[in-house]
Design a protein around this motif. Sequence first.
Motif, mmCIF file in Angstrom:
data_model
loop_
_atom_site.group_PDB
_atom_site.id
_atom_site.type_symbol
_atom_site.label_atom_id
_atom_site.label_comp_id
_atom_site.label_asym_id
_atom_site.label_seq_id
_atom_site.Cartn_x
_atom_site.Cartn_y
_atom_site.Cartn_z
ATOM 1 N N ILE A 296 35.513 34.061 52.359
ATOM 2 C CA ILE A 296 35.001 34.448 50.836
ATOM 3 C C ILE A 296 33.868 33.936 50.750
ATOM 4 C CG2 ILE A 296 35.753 33.836 48.566
ATOM 5 C CD1 ILE A 296 37.716 35.317 49.924
ATOM 6 N N ASP B 232 41.381 48.534 45.248
ATOM 7 C CA ASP B 232 40.231 47.516 44.775
ATOM 8 C C ASP B 232 40.792 47.032 43.318
ATOM 9 O OD1 ASP B 232 37.941 46.301 44.858
ATOM 10 O OD2 ASP B 232 37.062 48.165 43.852
ATOM 11 N N HIS B 258 42.703 42.340 44.680
ATOM 12 C CA HIS B 258 42.091 41.418 43.884
ATOM 13 C C HIS B 258 42.239 41.779 42.202
ATOM 14 C CE1 HIS B 258 38.392 39.896 41.361
ATOM 15 N NE2 HIS B 258 38.224 38.877 42.159
ATOM 16 N N SER B 260 40.933 42.272 39.055
ATOM 17 C CA SER B 260 39.625 42.423 38.382
ATOM 18 C C SER B 260 39.476 41.666 36.936
ATOM 19 C CB SER B 260 39.367 43.822 38.115
ATOM 20 O OG SER B 260 38.369 44.071 37.246
ATOM 21 N N LEU B 278 43.777 38.260 45.617
ATOM 22 C CA LEU B 278 42.511 37.530 44.922
ATOM 23 C C LEU B 278 42.338 37.460 43.616
ATOM 24 C CD1 LEU B 278 39.915 38.285 47.926
ATOM 25 C CD2 LEU B 278 41.650 36.085 47.875
ATOM 26 N N ASP B 279 41.742 36.420 43.186
ATOM 27 C CA ASP B 279 41.364 36.227 41.793
ATOM 28 C C ASP B 279 39.965 35.425 41.408
ATOM 29 O OD1 ASP B 279 41.316 36.201 39.032
ATOM 30 O OD2 ASP B 279 42.941 35.011 38.854
ATOM 31 N N LEU B 280 39.241 36.095 41.999
ATOM 32 C CA LEU B 280 37.541 35.556 42.003
ATOM 33 C C LEU B 280 36.637 36.046 40.717
ATOM 34 C CD1 LEU B 280 37.366 35.774 45.823
ATOM 35 C CD2 LEU B 280 37.725 33.887 44.634
ATOM 36 N N GLY B 289 36.304 44.162 45.727
ATOM 37 C CA GLY B 289 37.511 43.060 45.602
ATOM 38 C C GLY B 289 38.430 43.680 47.099
ATOM 39 N N ALA B 293 39.027 41.079 50.532
ATOM 40 C CA ALA B 293 40.133 40.459 51.078
ATOM 41 C C ALA B 293 40.816 40.936 52.227
ATOM 42 C CB ALA B 293 41.435 41.122 49.874
#
Lengths: 319, 319
Positions: A296, B232, B258, B260, B278-280, B289, B293
């Motif tokens: 990341i 995505d 991810h 969004s 993911l959670d970015l 995204g 990952a």
Amino acid sequence: PDKGAGAAARARQAVLTKPPGSLGRLEWLAEWLAEWQRRPVPRLERVLVLVFAGNHGITRRGVSAFPASVTAQMVANFAAGGAAINQLCAAAGAELRVTALDLDAPTADFTEAPAMTEAEFLAAVATGYGAVSADIDLLCVGEMGIGNTTTAAALAAALFGGDGEHWAGRGTGVDDAGLARKRATVDAGLARHAAALSDPLAAAAALGGRELAAILGAVLAARHAGVPVLLDGFVSTAAAAPLARLAPGGLDHAVIAHASAEAGHRKLAAALGKEPLLDLGMRLGEASGAAAAVPILRAAVACHAGMATFAEAGVDGKE
Amino acid sequence: PDKGAGAAARARQAVLTKPPGSLGRLEWLAEWLAEWQRRPVPRLERVLVLVFAGNHGITRRGVSAFPASVTAQMVANFAAGGAAINQLCAAAGAELRVTALDLDAPTADFTEAPAMTEAEFLAAVATGYGAVSADIDLLCVGEMGIGNTTTAAALAAALFGGDGEHWAGRGTGVDDAGLARKRATVDAGLARHAAALSDPLAAAAALGGRELAAILGAVLAARHAGVPVLLDGFVSTAAAAPLARLAPGGLDHAVIAHASAEAGHRKLAAALGKEPLLDLGMRLGEASGAAAAVPILRAAVACHAGMATFAEAGVDGKE
């Protein structure tokens, strides 16, 4: 930290070909790496993963689902390349170094005596401190030590308040009776050392974990060397937490890589004001969560360094 | 899917040198990849990222912070290697292919007419379908199209109920007035095509997005070819969602990479019963995204394939 490098990185993020802010935490990570590496375009050429291993006197109290012999066996597994962290380091392009700390001499049972003498504690801190040099771009820290989620729970309680019920979880998988023993062990340790616990370093020595002390030393060395840090799970975060209690911002150069499924980790992250990067239900330790998050950071650096600006690409901005 | 391959992967996870379950979603990902790749030890040698680009008649209604010209400009940026997805694919070891779909002929404004004719819709689906072959190990899908978060909001509403207020967000960064226009546009589209929306494919054609239709085709082709898929963000997930409405489990071969920051995505993920990896805080699209990952899946495969078992490593099991 170099606030100027951070500001330069922030300014660059604002003109790259994307809506402002649309890379979310990847933008923040690039700025954070720039600030601590003291260069506007950070790099991740040399990523070092340090895993420290230690044994714990409290294992005789039945606080783990695995026998204490597994600490040394897993160190051998690391050396042979068979553990999760070996595969994760290879996948992340990171160098792995494992340091076993006196496995044949477990710390004292902290319900009966300080886990380490001052000399033992300082020796472990020094081992960790000496493992970090200024020529690395990112440090990941992790641990192996049967019984050490109980140690970490006791240390977290000493630093931030609360008791065994609040901080102890199932670790590698204890049953209800084992969880009750973990909680009682934490409470007994807190009671035994109550007079010493207001000093974060004395608490770390009394409740112990040589591998925790080594992590503390490594994270401190990284601070002095301008090396940003990825903390792993509950044990690693607890190990570094005294630095945040010693000085405000003492862990600003560290990010929590992954929110462990071990119960106390989210509470500890919240107490430190940190939001973990990943949340994948992992609870292995070994720096596994930190290594999993390295890509990341690589993604953040790749976007920061490689993207074209609106002007370079001839892309129209906002209307 | 090959349930036997998944079961074999699950059995292997149980004997690797870690507490059972301690790699969390990495264990599940290895099993999921095994099942859809139809091999007990999955591989990620060839990872393909497909980005489809399209233009939208509704942009004339002021639904985006950026002019429609940016779609083609960003396709040129992809070709020149200057966009986020170029860097993310390089970092993830993935191959990027970008397909622009009739950018000079935007879809019709769906508040006035169907976005696409049946022939146009099928042509776009076929383009996506044809872009996937059975020799890839993982497919990532993404998009570029100024205005397409409004399209995605309309399609999500058609498939799962709710209105513009429920599904429309700020996209690339519209102000309050722009957000109000997005919501009104969605509601007008839903009203205009109400009679057609009970058929998921008719809804996808009426509300449109050539790039959304191409994603639908690619995700369908992946299902037939035994290729697992990383979706995505909001637009890509909405694009594939008709497959889940056409058949129960129609998106079981797809994982949302991810969550969004675009408002509707979490709601859409929940409606599909999927938890993003993911959670970015990202909200860029472009498959960014999904590409971010890919290393998580590589980590899962590396552990699954490379770790020693308890027996191989001579490590004691649970007491």
